[in-house]
Scaffold this motif. Structure first.
Motif, PDB file in Angstrom:
ATOM      1  N   UNK A   5       0.808  -1.214   0.000  1.00  0.00           N
ATOM      2  CA  UNK A   5       0.000   0.000   0.000  1.00  0.00           C
ATOM      3  C   UNK A   5       0.844   1.268   0.000  1.00  0.00           C
ATOM      4  N   UNK A   6       2.126   1.164   0.369  1.00  0.00           N
ATOM      5  CA  UNK A   6       2.982   2.349   0.424  1.00  0.00           C
ATOM      6  C   UNK A   6       4.040   2.361  -0.679  1.00  0.00           C
ATOM      7  N   UNK A   7       3.881   1.478  -1.672  1.00  0.00           N
ATOM      8  CA  UNK A   7       4.851   1.447  -2.775  1.00  0.00           C
ATOM      9  C   UNK A   7       5.011   2.815  -3.437  1.00  0.00           C
ATOM     10  N   UNK A   8       3.910   3.520  -3.781  1.00  0.00           N
ATOM     11  CA  UNK A   8       4.100   4.851  -4.395  1.00  0.00           C
ATOM     12  C   UNK A   8       4.891   5.816  -3.502  1.00  0.00           C
ATOM     13  N   UNK A   9       4.619   5.791  -2.181  1.00  0.00           N
ATOM     14  CA  UNK A   9       5.328   6.690  -1.263  1.00  0.00           C
ATOM     15  C   UNK A   9       6.804   6.330  -1.158  1.00  0.00           C
ATOM     16  N   UNK A  10       7.113   5.024  -1.100  1.00  0.00           N
ATOM     17  CA  UNK A  10       8.509   4.590  -1.019  1.00  0.00           C
ATOM     18  C   UNK A  10       9.241   4.927  -2.307  1.00  0.00           C
ATOM     19  N   UNK A  62      -6.177  -0.731   3.939  1.00  0.00           N
ATOM     20  CA  UNK A  62      -6.948   0.364   4.517  1.00  0.00           C
ATOM     21  C   UNK A  62      -6.104   1.245   5.423  1.00  0.00           C
ATOM     22  N   UNK A  63      -5.284   0.597   6.260  1.00  0.00           N
ATOM     23  CA  UNK A  63      -4.389   1.371   7.128  1.00  0.00           C
ATOM     24  C   UNK A  63      -3.393   2.158   6.292  1.00  0.00           C
ATOM     25  N   UNK A  64      -2.877   1.525   5.214  1.00  0.00           N
ATOM     26  CA  UNK A  64      -1.934   2.214   4.344  1.00  0.00           C
ATOM     27  C   UNK A  64      -2.561   3.410   3.651  1.00  0.00           C
ATOM     28  N   UNK A  65      -3.793   3.252   3.156  1.00  0.00           N
ATOM     29  CA  UNK A  65      -4.491   4.366   2.498  1.00  0.00           C
ATOM     30  C   UNK A  65      -4.729   5.508   3.485  1.00  0.00           C
ATOM     31  N   UNK A  66      -5.131   5.154   4.710  1.00  0.00           N
ATOM     32  CA  UNK A  66      -5.357   6.178   5.735  1.00  0.00           C
ATOM     33  C   UNK A  66      -4.054   6.886   6.089  1.00  0.00           C
ATOM     34  N   UNK A  67      -2.973   6.097   6.220  1.00  0.00           N
ATOM     35  CA  UNK A  67      -1.673   6.704   6.532  1.00  0.00           C
ATOM     36  C   UNK A  67      -1.233   7.661   5.435  1.00  0.00           C
ATOM     37  N   UNK A  68      -1.471   7.281   4.167  1.00  0.00           N
ATOM     38  CA  UNK A  68      -1.100   8.148   3.051  1.00  0.00           C
ATOM     39  C   UNK A  68      -1.937   9.427   3.060  1.00  0.00           C
ATOM     40  N   UNK A  69      -3.244   9.295   3.327  1.00  0.00           N
ATOM     41  CA  UNK A  69      -4.127  10.465   3.353  1.00  0.00           C
ATOM     42  C   UNK A  69      -3.764  11.412   4.493  1.00  0.00           C
ATOM     43  N   UNK A  70      -3.307  10.854   5.625  1.00  0.00           N
ATOM     44  CA  UNK A  70      -2.936  11.667   6.783  1.00  0.00           C
ATOM     45  C   UNK A  70      -1.476  12.108   6.737  1.00  0.00           C
TER      46      UNK A  70
END
Length: 412
Positions: A33-38, A157-165
């Motif tokens: 879920x955090x591949x784009x951020x990494x 879901x946690x990853x999406x929320x972390x990205x949004x926050x």
């Protein structure tokens, strides 16, 4: 012969294996879920990201390949604890490498630890789950894999929320790594030691050479490889979605940031629903027919995901993709466990084939995507899923006369 478990012990064992499956899915979705951020934090292109995934894939294959050896040395119970703590440490290092050290090398080391731990624990948790299925006498392995999928839904879901926050990957990954380590320790206390899983018991264990021979003998059986072909296509489809569906949505289709995590969540929800409800369907209609129908659904879903002009249709494709890929792996495990006497060895071998595709395939897709584009690369998954459907007859349940006779010793 080891004493039978009480009802309470059996329930705790089953709950612990459910939790281990969930933790495995949670760990994979934390990364996926955090591949784009990494990728953005480290300034990587698809080829460089593919090499990191390849490093994880190689480590995973090593973990899978040595899983039977770890189980022969430590037993499944202790082996699952050790390897889960290893993958938890790997997740933490991935986060620190992305945001604290800003180092692709640290991320690669973390992914290698994560890959090795997850690959090895996957073999052992499937051995435990098939033993539970054999004791219950009905198809329940898809429910265990539903918990894996539920873990990916929760993690996405946690990853999406972390990205949004705007929570950085280091904080997110560290929290998840600690949570998985806690799950590992709690589950260890509720998994019984079993002779069939090569755990230390009150009885004397056979020599290590004998245990290794039992763990590896399934590799000499043609049926193992036929079941492996069935699992390979579906495992490629599942692993490809976990690692590339987010980037395929955001970069392949050009939709906004965060939509990739939504697509991953929809894929995982579709997979989870079928795994939760699929057992009775399999018991009624049989493995082979169900596998063929789901292969058609998966191929259709991947094609729609590739060709869809709008985001809602991408989500429909992701849902069909998840539904179709849902039961290939667990039904392959069930087929491998048809003969209770040889179940542990055959499950280990089949899991190895499936997880090589699940974890080793996506990095290869990343390298290919640099030359033909990510969405075009997904056509490879369509071909592999069709192949899986064509070979699904290998999952036919064994007749009684095809199973190994149980030889009872004097003390039994």
């Amino acid at each position: 012969m080891e004493a039978p478990l009480t009802r309470s012990q059996f329930v705790r064992w089953r709950a612990a294996i459910f939790a281990i499956f969930l933790a495995s899915g949670l760990s994979i979705a934390t990364w996926a879920s955090r591949v784009p951020s990494i990728k953005q934090a480290l300034g990587l292109d698809n080829a460089q990201l593919g090499l990191i995934l390849l490093g994880m894939g190689v480590a995973s294959i090593i973990g899978i390949s040595t899983g039977p050896a770890v189980m022969a040395r430590t037993g499944a119970r202790r082996g699952m604890l050790i390897t889960m703590l290893t993958l938890a440490l790997g997740i933490v290092l991935v986060g620190l490498g992305a945001n604290v050290f800003g180092s692709a090398t640290v991320v690669l080391v973390g992914m290698a630890l994560f890959g090795f731990g997850n690959g090895s624990v996957d073999v052992m948790m499937n051995v435990e789950a098939t033993a539970i299925e054999q004791q219950m006498g009905r198809t329940i392995l898809p429910v265990f894999h539903a918990f894996f999928s539920f873990g990916t839904v929760l993690g996405a879901g946690i990853g999406a929320l972390a990205a949004q926050l705007s929570i950085d990957v280091a904080t997110h990954a560290s929290i998840m790594g600690v949570a998985i380590a806690v799950i590992a320790i709690v589950c260890f206390m509720h998994v019984p030691a079993r002779e069939a899983a090569l755990d230390p018991t009150a009885h004397e264990k056979p020599p290590f050479r004998v245990r290794m021979h039992a763990a590896l003998e399934a590799w000499r059986e043609p049926r193992t490889y036929l079941i492996g072909v069935v699992m390979l296509g579906m495992s490629f489809a599942e692993g490809g979605a976990n690692d590339w569906i987010a980037l395929g949505t955001e970069q392949g289709h050009g939709f906004s940031e965060g939509t990739g995590a939504i697509s991953l969540a929809v894929f995982s929800i579709g997979m989870t629903v079928v795994r939760l409800c699929g057992g009775p369907l399999v018991d009624r209609f049989g493995r082979v027919l169900v596998l063929r129908i789901l292969a058609a659904a998966a191929a259709s879903g991947i094609l729609l995901f590739i060709l869809a002009p709008t985001f809602p249709l991408v989500l429909v494709g992701a849902a069909l993709w998840g539904i179709g890929a849902s039961l290939g792996f667990p039904l392959g495990m069930s087929a491998a466990a048809d003969d209770p006497v040889k179940a542990a060895a055959r499950v280990s071998a089949a899991a190895t084939i499936g997880y090589i595709a699940f974890l080793g395939g996506p990095p290869v897709l990343g390298l290919i995507s640099e030359h033909i584009g990510l969405l075009n690369t997904l056509f490879i998954l369509v071909a592999l899923v069709v192949m899986s459907g064509l070979f699904s007859g290998a999952a036919r349940p064994l007749r009684d006369d095809e199973k190994t006779p149980v030889v009872r010793t004097a003390h039994q």
